[in-house]
Each structure stands twice: as structure tokens, then as C-alpha cells.
Motif scaffolding. Structure first.
Motif, PDB file in Angstrom:
ATOM      1  N   ALA A 195     -12.490  47.521  29.360  1.00  0.00           N
ATOM      2  CA  ALA A 195     -11.221  46.778  29.326  1.00  0.00           C
ATOM      3  C   ALA A 195     -11.412  45.343  28.850  1.00  0.00           C
ATOM      4  O   ALA A 195     -10.609  44.827  28.061  1.00  0.00           O
ATOM      5  CB  ALA A 195     -10.569  46.790  30.708  1.00  0.00           C
ATOM      6  N   GLY A 196     -12.481  44.689  29.291  1.00  0.00           N
ATOM      7  CA  GLY A 196     -12.720  43.304  28.882  1.00  0.00           C
ATOM      8  C   GLY A 196     -12.913  43.171  27.387  1.00  0.00           C
ATOM      9  O   GLY A 196     -12.346  42.275  26.746  1.00  0.00           O
ATOM     10  N   ALA A 234      -6.936  40.034  21.679  1.00  0.00           N
ATOM     11  CA  ALA A 234      -6.611  38.602  21.607  1.00  0.00           C
ATOM     12  C   ALA A 234      -7.074  38.015  20.277  1.00  0.00           C
ATOM     13  O   ALA A 234      -6.354  37.235  19.626  1.00  0.00           O
ATOM     14  CB  ALA A 234      -7.266  37.857  22.771  1.00  0.00           C
ATOM     15  N   LYS A 235      -8.268  38.395  19.853  1.00  0.00           N
ATOM     16  CA  LYS A 235      -8.808  37.909  18.577  1.00  0.00           C
ATOM     17  C   LYS A 235      -7.950  38.399  17.416  1.00  0.00           C
ATOM     18  O   LYS A 235      -7.632  37.631  16.488  1.00  0.00           O
ATOM     19  CB  LYS A 235     -10.247  38.396  18.421  1.00  0.00           C
ATOM     20  CG  LYS A 235     -10.909  37.914  17.142  1.00  0.00           C
ATOM     21  CD  LYS A 235     -12.343  38.454  17.047  1.00  0.00           C
ATOM     22  CE  LYS A 235     -12.969  38.024  15.733  1.00  0.00           C
ATOM     23  NZ  LYS A 235     -14.336  38.593  15.590  1.00  0.00           N
ATOM     24  N   THR A 236      -7.563  39.667  17.476  1.00  0.00           N
ATOM     25  CA  THR A 236      -6.740  40.234  16.415  1.00  0.00           C
ATOM     26  C   THR A 236      -5.373  39.550  16.347  1.00  0.00           C
ATOM     27  O   THR A 236      -4.866  39.249  15.264  1.00  0.00           O
ATOM     28  CB  THR A 236      -6.546  41.753  16.645  1.00  0.00           C
ATOM     29  OG1 THR A 236      -7.832  42.376  16.634  1.00  0.00           O
ATOM     30  CG2 THR A 236      -5.684  42.371  15.556  1.00  0.00           C
ATOM     31  N   ALA A 237      -4.783  39.276  17.506  1.00  0.00           N
ATOM     32  CA  ALA A 237      -3.477  38.607  17.547  1.00  0.00           C
ATOM     33  C   ALA A 237      -3.560  37.201  16.960  1.00  0.00           C
ATOM     34  O   ALA A 237      -2.639  36.737  16.276  1.00  0.00           O
ATOM     35  CB  ALA A 237      -2.970  38.557  18.984  1.00  0.00           C
ATOM     36  N   ALA A 238      -4.698  36.512  17.213  1.00  0.00           N
ATOM     37  CA  ALA A 238      -4.856  35.147  16.704  1.00  0.00           C
ATOM     38  C   ALA A 238      -5.086  35.130  15.201  1.00  0.00           C
ATOM     39  O   ALA A 238      -4.575  34.265  14.485  1.00  0.00           O
ATOM     40  CB  ALA A 238      -6.027  34.465  17.416  1.00  0.00           C
ATOM     41  N   GLU A 239      -5.840  36.121  14.719  1.00  0.00           N
ATOM     42  CA  GLU A 239      -6.182  36.146  13.301  1.00  0.00           C
ATOM     43  C   GLU A 239      -5.116  36.803  12.444  1.00  0.00           C
ATOM     44  O   GLU A 239      -4.983  36.497  11.247  1.00  0.00           O
ATOM     45  CB  GLU A 239      -7.514  36.882  13.110  1.00  0.00           C
ATOM     46  CG  GLU A 239      -8.698  36.165  13.721  1.00  0.00           C
ATOM     47  CD  GLU A 239      -9.993  36.972  13.592  1.00  0.00           C
ATOM     48  OE1 GLU A 239      -9.920  38.161  13.197  1.00  0.00           O
ATOM     49  OE2 GLU A 239     -11.065  36.415  13.894  1.00  0.00           O
TER      50      GLU A 239
END
Length: 201
Positions: free
Chosen positions: A184-185, A192-197
Motif C-alpha cells: 500500500a505504501g 502521488a508521484k503520478t498525480a504531481a507529474e
């Protein structure tokens, strides 16, 4: 999924070869996708007469075996069509372990995914365990998954092999969802990384 570490319970002898999944849970019980409530249909065509009354000759209807947690069965258990309802029905009845010389592959895999331990033994060891299971109220077997041992009512032990990964999953109660949630982590970090990029996704 409930963990499987050790189990001590009554073992029922099922002296039938090539028990298929339709025998384990007949097709009329496949209308549900719930994992509970199928225990009443387990081996229905063997447990019940045509009028719906119990067949007193079937092993699981005998007083000593009504609460059996282990099945000792003949060759090729779980053959036939691939239906996950078969292990669901066994588990709902209270069966946590099935011992045989051989299993159909799909049934064997489905057992591990539902918290049931299928154990393969040699024909010689099956004969000993079938004899142990034939003792009625004294037909108690102890299964130690960590040690990979079956202990009979007289104290004798039989070892068994199991794939290390499947053993790990049973000992820790990990089905496919549980295995995914262990990551899960990493999944959250990736999202989160995908959403930011890639904000447009």
C-alpha cells in the motif's frame, strides 16, 4: 483471510476417488457470489436423500464427524469444472484442511486463496491417515504448517511438502488482496508521484 498456523480437529475419511467440484458443491448452489451459506450444500447429493432428509450412511452425517475440520480423501480430489464455490463450501462447513495423494490444479490453487490447506501425501501415508480418520470420535489429527507435520492420534508424525510462498501466505492470512495491501505504501507513493507529474490524468 484467516491465518492457518496449526489445527487440531476431527478428520473425516472420505473413501471416494475422483471427487469433482460438482460433487463438492452441486451446480444449483452456484447462484450466489457470497462466500458464506454454502456449507449446507457441501456434498449435498451425498449428504441428503431425494426427500431432503439426511443420508445416515454419509460420513459427515455421522455423529463423530459432524464437526470435522479435516478431510482425508482418495486420489484426484477437486477435479472437474473450476468453481471457487467448492473451497467456499468446505470452509463454510468448517473444513480447513484436505489431505489426499493428488488434487486438481485449479481446486488446489483456490484452496490456498481461501485459507484452506491442501496437503499431498504418498499413498502409503494416506492409508495410515485414512486408518486414523476411521476411528470416529478418536479420529483427531494435528496439523502444524510451520513444521510441515501431521500428527496422528497415536503420536506418529508424517511430514509434507509445500511451496514456501504459499506457506508464507497461509501463515500470514494473505490472499491476493492482502498481498496487494502489503504494498500500500508503494502504491500510494506511485499515485502521488503520478498525480504531481501528470496532473491532467
Amino acid at each position: 483471510m484467516e491465518k492457518f498456523t496449526s489445527l487440531t480437529g476431527v478428520a473425516a475419511p472420505l473413501k471416494i476417488t475422483n471427487i469433482d467440484t460438482d460433487m463438492i458443491i452441486p451446480k444449483q448452489y452456484l447462484k450466489t457470489i457470497k462466500r458464506t451459506g454454502l456449507g449446507s450444500g457441501l456434498f449435498a447429493e451425498l449428504r441428503y436423500k431425494e426427500d431432503g432428509s439426511e443420508n445416515p450412511d454419509f460420513v459427515l452425517n455421522k455423529p463423530a464427524y459432524r464437526n470435522a475440520q479435516v478431510l482425508v480423501a482418495e486420489d484426484n480430489f477437486g477435479c472437474g469444472s473450476s468453481r471457487e464455490h467448492a473451497p467456499w463450501a468446505l470452509l463454510d462447513f468448517g473444513i480447513r484442511c484436505v489431505i489426499s495423494t493428488s488434487f486438481a490444479d485449479i481446486f488446489y490453487n483456490n484452496c490456498f486463496k481461501n485459507g484452506i490447506l491442501p496437503i499431498k501425501v504418498s499413498p502409503e501415508d494416506l492409508a495410515k491417515l485414512m486408518d486414523d480418520a476411521g476411528r470416529g470420535a478418536n479420529a483427531t489429527l494435528s496439523i502444524d504448517l510451520d513444521r510441515q507435520e501431521i500428527r496422528g492420534p497415536d503420536g506418529g508424525t508424517i511430514g509434507f511438502d509445500i511451496d514456501p510462498f504459499r506457506k508464507h501466505c497461509l501463515l500470514n492470512g494473505l490472499d491476493d488482496i492482502g498481498l496487494t495491501m502489503e504494498k500500500a505504501g508503494r502504491i500510494e507513493s506511485f499515485e502521488a508521484k503520478t498525480a504531481a507529474e501528470r496532473g491532467w490524468l
